[in-house]
Design an enzyme around this catalytic site. Structure first.
Site, mmCIF file in Angstrom:
data_model
loop_
_atom_site.group_PDB
_atom_site.id
_atom_site.type_symbol
_atom_site.label_atom_id
_atom_site.label_comp_id
_atom_site.label_asym_id
_atom_site.label_seq_id
_atom_site.Cartn_x
_atom_site.Cartn_y
_atom_site.Cartn_z
ATOM 1 N N LYS A 264 37.449 8.315 -29.057
ATOM 2 C CA LYS A 264 37.843 6.902 -29.071
ATOM 3 C C LYS A 264 39.367 6.808 -28.965
ATOM 4 C CE LYS A 264 36.373 2.835 -31.700
ATOM 5 N NZ LYS A 264 35.950 2.383 -33.028
HETATM 6 C C1 E4P Z 1 34.684 -0.911 -33.082
HETATM 7 O O1 E4P Z 1 34.528 0.189 -32.650
HETATM 8 C C2 E4P Z 1 35.384 -1.213 -34.341
HETATM 9 O O2 E4P Z 1 35.158 -0.177 -35.257
HETATM 10 C C3 E4P Z 1 34.900 -2.452 -35.025
HETATM 11 O O3 E4P Z 1 33.843 -3.079 -34.367
HETATM 12 C C4 E4P Z 1 35.953 -3.321 -35.601
HETATM 13 O O4 E4P Z 1 35.352 -4.411 -36.232
HETATM 14 P P1 E4P Z 1 36.068 -5.324 -37.329
HETATM 15 O O5 E4P Z 1 36.790 -6.395 -36.620
HETATM 16 O O6 E4P Z 1 34.906 -5.843 -38.133
HETATM 17 O O7 E4P Z 1 36.980 -4.420 -38.119
#
Ligand code: E4P
Length: 217
Positions: free
Chosen positions: A87
């Site tokens: 990622k």
């Molecule tokens: C995606 O990969 C992120 O980990 C995630 O969806 C972030 O979400 P949040 O806005 O609830 O922190």
């Protein structure tokens, strides 16, 4: 549509896996910290533990923000398990690293996407997944679902293979709306996934079937 769970909590991952509809997991540094997982060795072991629970892709985020650092970290992460998806943040060096890993056949997830232009460049760099954060856009009165629609149109115009991974899902209707638009994947909390299961007429209907069965036996 693939269902990913967005957590680093092993109990929740196990529970989601037991539902039989889980296709993968996404994590991020904040989610790891929330579980108290700190230090490189613990973090690496935690990724391995997640891979043992689920069958599908597990996104593991790099911390470096320069190309060389991202490549170094990404290679270490990818070596942990073939399920690992590297990622990478949606910044200049992240895109360069994305191209590097795509050329090597390593799966990638470009994260922190907030515009269609960013989604276009992630696809050009060959990202496997590209994560627009719809909840965080909604939080600042910007249409998160509208962004998913725009990206769907652009990707379909050119036949990009990059999968739209709708992230920052806050509730069950986000999942339904993303499914209607045609997001390839959604990642969200177990609670939002479980919201898809429930309907009062199902419960009423089942209670009646069971009561009628008892009457006849
Ligand atoms: C995606 O990969 C992120 O980990 C995630 O969806 C972030 O979400 P949040 O806005 O609830 O922190």
């Amino acid at each position: 549509m693939k269902f990913f769970i967005d957590t680093a909590n092993l109990d929740q991952i196990r529970e989601a896996q037991e539902r039989g509809v889980l296709d993968g997991v996404t994590t991020n540094p904040s989610l790891m910290a929330k579980e108290g997982i700190t230090g490189k060795e613990n973090i690496m072991n935690h990724y391995k533990a997640i891979c043992e629970i689920v069958d599908g892709d597990v996104s593991a985020e790099v911390i470096a923000t320069d190309f060389e650092g991202m490549v170094r970290e990404g290679e270490e992460l990818a070596a942990l398990n073939p399920q690992i998806v590297v990622k990478l943040p949606m910044i200049k060096d992240g895109i360069k690293a994305c191209k590097y890993f795509s050329d090597k056949g390593v799966k990638t997830n470009v994260t922190l996407v907030f515009s269609a232009g960013q989604a276009l460049i992630a696809a050009k760099a060959g990202a496997t997944y590209m994560s627009p954060f719809i909840g965080r856009l909604d939080d600042v009165s910007t249409d998160g679902l509208g962004l998913i629609s725009e990206i769907r149109l652009i990707y379909d115009n050119y036949g990009f293979k990059t999968q739209i991974l709708a992230a920052s899902i806050r509730h069950t209707m986000h999942i339904m709306d993303c499914a209607k638009i045609g997001a390839d994947v959604m990642t969200g909390p177990l609670k939002a996934i479980d919201g898809l299961l429930n309907h009062p007429l199902t419960d009423i209907g089942l209670a009646k079937f069971l009561a009628d069965f008892k009457k006849g036996n």
